[in-house]
Design an enzyme around this catalytic site. Structure first.
Site, PDB file in Angstrom:
ATOM      1  N   ARG A   1      13.452 -52.862  69.622  1.00  0.00           N
ATOM      2  CA  ARG A   1      12.766 -51.619  69.247  1.00  0.00           C
ATOM      3  C   ARG A   1      12.040 -51.857  67.921  1.00  0.00           C
ATOM      4  O   ARG A   1      12.622 -52.387  66.980  1.00  0.00           O
ATOM      5  CB  ARG A   1      13.787 -50.510  69.069  1.00  0.00           C
TER       6      ARG A   1
ATOM      7  N   GLU B   1      16.698 -44.544  75.412  1.00  0.00           N
ATOM      8  CA  GLU B   1      15.663 -45.421  74.861  1.00  0.00           C
ATOM      9  C   GLU B   1      15.985 -46.891  75.117  1.00  0.00           C
ATOM     10  O   GLU B   1      15.087 -47.690  75.374  1.00  0.00           O
ATOM     11  CB  GLU B   1      15.510 -45.158  73.351  1.00  0.00           C
TER      12      GLU B   1
ATOM     13  N   ASN C   1      18.172 -53.016  68.199  1.00  0.00           N
ATOM     14  CA  ASN C   1      17.543 -51.971  67.381  1.00  0.00           C
ATOM     15  C   ASN C   1      17.938 -52.258  65.929  1.00  0.00           C
ATOM     16  O   ASN C   1      19.020 -51.889  65.481  1.00  0.00           O
ATOM     17  CB  ASN C   1      18.052 -50.596  67.839  1.00  0.00           C
TER      18      ASN C   1
ATOM     19  N   ARG D   1      15.474 -33.311  57.219  1.00  0.00           N
ATOM     20  CA  ARG D   1      14.043 -33.420  56.871  1.00  0.00           C
ATOM     21  C   ARG D   1      13.375 -32.052  56.944  1.00  0.00           C
ATOM     22  O   ARG D   1      13.662 -31.275  57.862  1.00  0.00           O
ATOM     23  CB  ARG D   1      13.333 -34.359  57.851  1.00  0.00           C
TER      24      ARG D   1
ATOM     25  N   HIS E   1       9.321 -41.648  68.332  1.00  0.00           N
ATOM     26  CA  HIS E   1      10.141 -41.316  69.522  1.00  0.00           C
ATOM     27  C   HIS E   1       9.375 -41.570  70.832  1.00  0.00           C
ATOM     28  O   HIS E   1       9.728 -41.010  71.872  1.00  0.00           O
ATOM     29  CB  HIS E   1      10.561 -39.827  69.527  1.00  0.00           C
TER      30      HIS E   1
END
Ligand code: AMP
Length: 401
Positions: free
Chosen positions: A90, A383, A7, A240, A179
């Protein structure tokens, strides 16, 4: 089969070595501060930890260091990289080009790099890691798994923005969603737990962590999701702002005298739970502050919970019903007050969670009350394992051809 999952970000390269026989993690780590100086943190399943300062001018040096960490010294877990059957990467943004997991070629890496305009922080880092991996392990197959691919099934009426159509065509401005690997993992797990085909279930999957997104899954496909053109849209997040009136953005920018990049930082790093509470972006800190009577921390949590509840309602309307709701990621798996508040007063939809079952955290379980028509489950996401499984499948398919 042993699979390396990578990743890569713009300045870091996280990895996990996974044994697919029992889906266990053999070792994992992070090469950090690429392009600055360099640091490696490496940990094996048996508990050996390696920390060292390194020199990582580019992703290539970081990748070499990762290879060394896995094969030599006290943190070694394999004798040579020949033991690795494939590498799964990823990739954040696959746009409309990549609708599924893909075997890597030079052309594929170039295409991923070309998409960097749509994901400036991520895609170039992915491409650099892919080139480095191809150079250092030329004979090992590589696979790319896209965060956006799962959402490519979202119908056009749900992914378009209300901008002029020409700008969708010319600039590719639309909802992509993120996601996807996590939503895919937990919804597949849900079907397994419920003993049903995912195609027969209507699911709202809530990935609530530092970054949060919620996805409506119907007929086994993503039909809507909260993150948009970038991962800024949707529910309130750690730092965020989530969805706001676009005119508020131009107004605030004018008031502060912010340019585009300052406004970007304001919305991505200074807003959300941190900006509202003034305490922290971390839900554990917020829970502690709420317990101490901090009103702004309580407001931030109330806003977050309400934003999630509103999305669940809208997705139930979009799908014409719901059979299951999933809570996953750091907050979804652990914060029982979030799960409770989000699901409160939804009995009329058939949703009711059991306060006793909801006490557990970080554990896969059905937390709905026995009579509830809609099942509410906590399902820890993974993941990396999903990427490893995709990689294994694709490599086996390629071998069989
Ligand atoms: P993630 O981005 O999935 O790693 O999730 C990170 C978020 O999960 C942070 O805001 C953490 O505070 C939150 N989290 C982790 N453990 C807990 C916990 N026990 N209770 C509440 N929030 C938690």
């Amino acid at each position: 089969m042993i699979i390396l999952v990578v990743n890569a970000g713009s300045s870091s390269l996280k990895y996990q070595l996974i044994n697919m026989e029992d889906e266990s993690v053999i070792a994992k780590g992070n090469c950090d501060r690429i392009g600055i100086d360099g640091h490696l943190s490496h940990k094996t399943a048996s508990g050996v930890k390696v920390e060292k300062d390194c020199d990582f001018p580019t992703h290539a040096e970081a990748f070499s260091c990762l290879v060394d960490a896995l094969t030599t010294g006290e943190g070694a877990v394999i004798s040579s990289m020949d033991e690795i059957s494939a590498v799964g990467h990823r990739v954040v943004q696959g746009a409309e080009v990549f609708t599924k997991t893909t075997l890597v070629t030079d052309e594929i890496i170039e295409k991923i790099d070309e998409l960097r305009e749509l994901a400036p922080v991520h895609n170039h880092g992915h491409a650099l890691a892919l080139w480095a991996c191809r150079k250092i392990l030329p004979n090992v197959p590589q696979v790319v798994v896209f965060d956006t691919a799962f959402h490519q099934t979202i119908p056009q009426k749900a992914f378009m923005y209300g901008f002029p159509y020409e700008d969708y065509e010319q600039f590719h401005v639309r909802k992509y969603g993120f996601h996807g690997t996590s939503h895919r993992f937990v919804t597949a797990k849900l079907a397994e737990i419920m003993g049903k085909d995912l195609k027969d279930l209507k699911v709202v999957s809530c990935h609530l962590g530092n970054g949060s997104s919620i996805t409506a899954v119907q007929d086994g496909k993503s039909v809507d999701t909260t993150m948009g053109f970038t991962p800024l849209d949707g529910v309130l997040m750690g730092t965020r702002c989530g969805a706001v009136d676009p005119s508020a953005v131009t107004y605030v920018a004018g008031k502060h005298g912010f340019g585009v990049s300052e406004m970007d930082t304001y919305m991505n790093k200074k807003s959300g739970m941190l900006g509202i509470s003034g305490v922290s972006s971390d839900f554990r800190d917020l829970d502690a502050a709420v317990a101490d009577g901090n009103a702004r921390a309580a407001l931030a949590k109330d806003m977050f919970n309400l934003s999630v509840k509103k999305i669940i309602g809208s997705y139930v309307a979009e799908m014409g019903g719901v059979d299951a709701i999933i809570f996953t990621a750091g907050v979804g798996e652990n914060d029982r007050s979030v799960r409770w508040d989000v699901c409160e007063h939804l009995e009329y939809l058939g949703i009711k969670i059991d306060p006793e079952k909801n006490k557990y955290r970080g554990k896969q379980m059905d937390i709905s009350i026995d009579w509830a028509r809609v099942r509410v489950l906590v399902i820890p996401t993974n993941e990396e394992l999903m990427i490893a499984k995709d990689t294994e499948r694709l490599v086996n398919e390629a071998k069989a051809q």
